[in-house]
Design an enzyme around this catalytic site. Structure first.
Site, short mmCIF file in Angstrom:
data_model
loop_
_atom_site.label_atom_id
_atom_site.label_comp_id
_atom_site.label_asym_id
_atom_site.label_seq_id
_atom_site.Cartn_x
_atom_site.Cartn_y
_atom_site.Cartn_z
CD GLU A 160 -11.54 -9.76 8.83
OE1 GLU A 160 -10.66 -9.62 9.56
OE2 GLU A 160 -11.83 -9.22 7.65
NE ARG A 214 -3.96 -2.28 1.21
CZ ARG A 214 -4.79 -3.12 2.23
NH1 ARG A 214 -4.96 -2.59 3.31
NH2 ARG A 214 -5.31 -4.17 1.68
CE LYS A 219 -12.64 -6.35 10.13
NZ LYS A 219 -11.60 -5.73 10.37
NE ARG A 231 -9.26 -3.78 1.48
CZ ARG A 231 -9.45 -4.78 0.62
NH1 ARG A 231 -9.16 -4.92 -0.57
NH2 ARG A 231 -10.28 -5.64 1.25
CB SER A 261 -14.43 -1.81 3.75
OG SER A 261 -13.17 -1.84 3.58
P1 13P Z 1 -10.70 -3.99 4.69
O1 13P Z 1 -11.74 -3.08 5.45
O2 13P Z 1 -9.82 -3.37 3.79
O3 13P Z 1 -11.67 -5.26 3.93
O4 13P Z 1 -9.99 -4.71 5.61
C1 13P Z 1 -10.74 -5.13 7.03
C2 13P Z 1 -9.91 -6.16 7.51
O5 13P Z 1 -9.68 -6.19 8.65
C3 13P Z 1 -9.43 -7.41 6.79
O6 13P Z 1 -8.77 -8.23 7.40
#
Ligand code: 13P
Length: 342
Positions: free
Chosen positions: A174, A30, A216, A294, A258
């Site tokens: 997640e 990034r 998540k 992001r 996101s």
């Molecule tokens: P993004 O919001 O960029 O998808 O990332 C969230 C995240 O914690 C990925 O593990």
């Protein structure tokens, strides 16, 4: 603080959880994408910018760090954990070791990191982490994800979550279905539901206390390359329906990732989900919030581009995204907010 108290502080204040837990390789990518030559010092400077953003604690309840950052000091010499604490933000830690190719499952990934995790949790608790994150990544399309991959990842998430709770840290669980292809919203909904059902089955078998954990998930979306980009309210409706079917009521809260959506679109969809959640008779059993990386960092990273002179403008851009998302959570988001200068 008990697990329930930590979880409530994270999800019960209508604030979001900042994901700033990119691995070294991803953080470097990034930085390079905005012309910054990556190095430990540049990564530290970028993370310092995020953490010291004025008033961030008004919109953000927790920040997910990586091993590198939780051991470092901000540029003013305070440990990052202290700087966050003084901003009213709880520190968390990403503990998985990344998604690796899954043996015998071509094209699929299993997340590594269970070996030695109990000792690492003890260390992270000592360093001030109060919550943790583990991400499973599943691809969609061409018959994937397979049942074997879903169950292996769900099992690993449950083992991680139980170890986190044993150490007194709230696990963020997640399971991410990647929506970067051309798959439809219906397909995403079907597979997200199957994935979440498997995750909660494993969490139950693994004796994880649901009121001391945060889910998540991805939103239920059309793939980024799908020809049909459904209206925002359709996405919001499909997301809420899927969660109601698959997520037990005693989960402490849900914080969306996101997943490559632009900042504004992620906020608009979050606002629409919240609108449905507050309709009479809906009464969702869990608080909803955001845990974006992001979609919250990107405008700030582009403005900063490695230059000290741009720090305050980049921080204003980060705050603006955080504030728009907080507004989405409280029902005050309005597209006009996007027109105001950061
Ligand atoms: P993004 O919001 O960029 O998808 O990332 C969230 C995240 O914690 C990925 O593990």
């Amino acid at each position: 603080m008990t697990l329930i108290e930590i979880a409530q502080k994270l999800v019960g204040q209508r604030k979001g959880i900042l994901a700033m837990d990119e691995s070294t390789a991803t953080c470097n990518e990034r930085l390079e994408s905005v012309g910054v030559l990556p190095s430990p010092e540049r990564r530290r400077a970028w993370r310092d910018l995020l953490v010291t953003t004025p008033n961030l604690g008004n919109c953000i309840s927790g920040a997910i760090l990586v091993d590198e950052t939780i051991r470092e000091t901000a540029l003013d010499g305070r440990p990052f954990v202290t700087a966050l604490d003084e901003a009213g933000i709880i520190s968390g830690i990403k503990v998985d070791m990344g998604a690796k190719d899954m043996a015998a499952f071509a094209g699929e990934k299993i997340t590594d990191g269970l070996d030695g995790l109990r000792a690492r949790f003890a260390d992270y608790a000592e360093l001030g982490a109060r919550f943790a994150k583990w991400r499973a990544v599943l691809s969609i399309g061409g018959g994937l994800p397979s049942r074997g991959c879903i169950e292996a990842n769900a099992h690993a998430l449950a083992r991680y979550a139980a170890l986190a709770q044993e150490a007194g840290l709230v696990p963020i669980v997640e399971p991410e279905l990647l929506m970067t292809g051309d798959d439809s919203l219906e397909e995403c909904g079907r597979i997200t539901e199957a994935l979440l059902r498997s995750v909660f089955e494993q969490l139950s078998l693994g004796r994880v206390a649901l009121d001391g954990m945060i889910l998540k998930p991805n939103m239920v979306l059309p793939g980024l390359k799908c020809a049909t980009q459904d209206p925002i309210d359709t996405v919001a409706g499909a997301t809420v329906r899927c969660l109601l079917r698959a997520v037990p009521a005693d989960v402490a809260g849900i914080a969306f990732l996101s997943g490559g959506q632009t900042g504004e679109l992620a906020t608009e969809r979050l606002a629409a989900i919240r609108r449905i959640a507050s309709l009479p008779g809906k009464d969702l059993p869990w608080p909803l919030t955001f845990s974006f990386a992001r979609a919250i960092q990107w405008p700030a990273l582009q403005i900063w581009a490695g230059h000290d002179a741009n720090v305050w403008r980049a921080q204003a851009a980060l705050f603006k995204r955080a504030d728009c998302n907080r507004a989405a959570l409280v029902g005050n988001y309005d597209g006009a907010m996007e027109q105001h200068a950061a």
